[in-house]
Design an enzyme around this catalytic site. Structure first.
Site, PDB file in Angstrom:
ATOM      1  N   ILE A  75      -1.573   5.421   3.073  1.00  0.00           N
ATOM      2  CA  ILE A  75      -1.220   6.823   2.844  1.00  0.00           C
ATOM      3  C   ILE A  75      -1.277   7.163   1.364  1.00  0.00           C
ATOM      4  O   ILE A  75      -1.730   8.247   0.973  1.00  0.00           O
ATOM      5  CB  ILE A  75       0.173   7.114   3.427  1.00  0.00           C
ATOM      6  N   TYR A 105      13.104  -3.576   7.474  1.00  0.00           N
ATOM      7  CA  TYR A 105      12.166  -2.595   6.930  1.00  0.00           C
ATOM      8  C   TYR A 105      12.713  -1.181   7.114  1.00  0.00           C
ATOM      9  O   TYR A 105      12.740  -0.376   6.173  1.00  0.00           O
ATOM     10  CB  TYR A 105      10.808  -2.708   7.619  1.00  0.00           C
ATOM     11  N   LYS A 164      13.801   1.675   4.218  1.00  0.00           N
ATOM     12  CA  LYS A 164      13.294   3.045   4.130  1.00  0.00           C
ATOM     13  C   LYS A 164      14.435   4.059   4.218  1.00  0.00           C
ATOM     14  O   LYS A 164      14.404   5.100   3.545  1.00  0.00           O
ATOM     15  CB  LYS A 164      12.262   3.298   5.235  1.00  0.00           C
TER      16      LYS A 164
END
Length: 333
Positions: A32, A181, A185
């Site tokens: 991204i 993970y 975030k």
């Protein structure tokens, strides 16, 4: 009849010009982040790709340059897992202003064992959250030297169903890669919102904006060889998923809008329009657990202790005209 001009709808394919502006995209060499850099480069801005790997950064720069004639591009060696290196890294930028930084880089592990950085921090929490926390600290003077600068932080839909364990932020007792993970975030997202509160309390004109890209698949992402190559078979095989998720080129749209749209406000979250998974970017109401200011403040304090840094923004004048330094601290915390 009203004579007030109407703001045109945001068009992801007709971005406003940003000539003379400087943008830094962490992890801009792949995924991204690459498409964020490519789309921003098309506006006439200078775009710096933060990346650990010079060869991958060079390939990304060559790819963008081949698609954006006259693109102004640079590479900043950046290792977010090594906070001791970040001061030197930022000094190497060589810029007198920074209009926006996109905190995009990240690492995702999908299997044990738990890994640590040289500083002894769990790798995903260290890279995804602590590294960007420290980087913000070191970039503060440049951002404050730039009127209307922005700090754009990329979260994840994976964080929607997670909660932080404030007694085990680095998953030392119960390590599950996917959960670790998602929590890293979530920490990033809480940081972005706490940063906005502290910026506003300090009277700063710098904005902190949160984005999440929705669902993004390589198989729906256009080829950018040698960075990413998609075969026709992959594209056709996953085409039905395009009704639910999207490619990484479209997943870049929320961050690009957060950087460029003059109507964007700090403390907001931009996400894909369709269920937060695909489509053009819009402002989405904050998830309930993102509004937990107590958890965000505790995380901020823990992050400061772990990194030895606390983002401090120096203004030319304080509100009211007195010169001095304004720290991002909120009375009572």
């Amino acid at each position: 009849m009203s004579s007030v001009p109407q703001t045109p709808p945001w068009d992801v394919h007709r971005l406003p010009r940003a000539d003379g502006k400087n943008f830094l995209v962490t992890g801009g060499n792949a995924g991204i982040g690459y498409f964020v850099a490519e789309q921003l480069a098309a506006t006439g801005a200078t775009v710096v790709l933060g990346s650990r790997d010079p060869a991958k950064a060079g390939a990304a720069i060559a790819s963008i340059a081949s698609r954006v004639p006259g693109a102004e591009l640079g590479h900043l060696p950046l290792d977010l897992a090594d906070p001791a290196s970040l001061r030197t890294t930022v000094d190497a930028l060589g810029l007198d202003r920074l209009d926006a930084v996109v905190h995009n880089a990240g690492v995702a592990l999908d299997r044990p064992p738990r890994r640590e950085t040289a500083a002894g921090h769990e790798l995903m929490f260290a890279t995804n959250h602590l590294g960007h926390f420290s980087l913000t600290h070191h970039l503060a003077p440049l951002l404050m030297a730039t009127p209307g600068s922005r700090i754009v932080t990329t979260g994840s839909f994976a964080a929607k169903s997670e909660r932080l364990d404030l007694d085990d932020l680095q998953s030392t007792r119960d390590y599950r890669p996917k959960r670790a993970y998602a929590r890293s975030k979530l920490a990033q997202m809480l940081f972005a919102l706490e940063l906005d509160r502290r910026l506003r309390a300090a009277g700063s004109a710098t904005l902190s904006v949160l984005v999440h890209p929705g669902g993004a698949l390589d198989s729906l992402t256009p080829s950018r060889p040698p960075i990413h190559v998609r075969t026709a078979r992959e594209r056709l095989g996953h085409l039905p998923l395009g009704l639910v998720v999207q490619g990484k080129d479209a997943a870049a749209w929320p961050a690009v809008r957060a950087v460029l749209d003059p109507g964007v406000r700090g403390g907001r979250m931009l996400s894909p329009r369709a269920f937060g998974l695909r489509g053009t970017p819009r402002t989405e109401p904050l998830w309930n657990h993102l509004t937990d200011t107590t958890t965000a403040a505790i995380l901020w304090a823990a992050s400061s202790d772990l990194t030895g840094h606390e983002p401090t923004f120096t203004a030319a004048t304080r509100p009211g005209g007195a010169e001095g330094t304004t720290a991002l601290t909120v009375p009572g915390l």
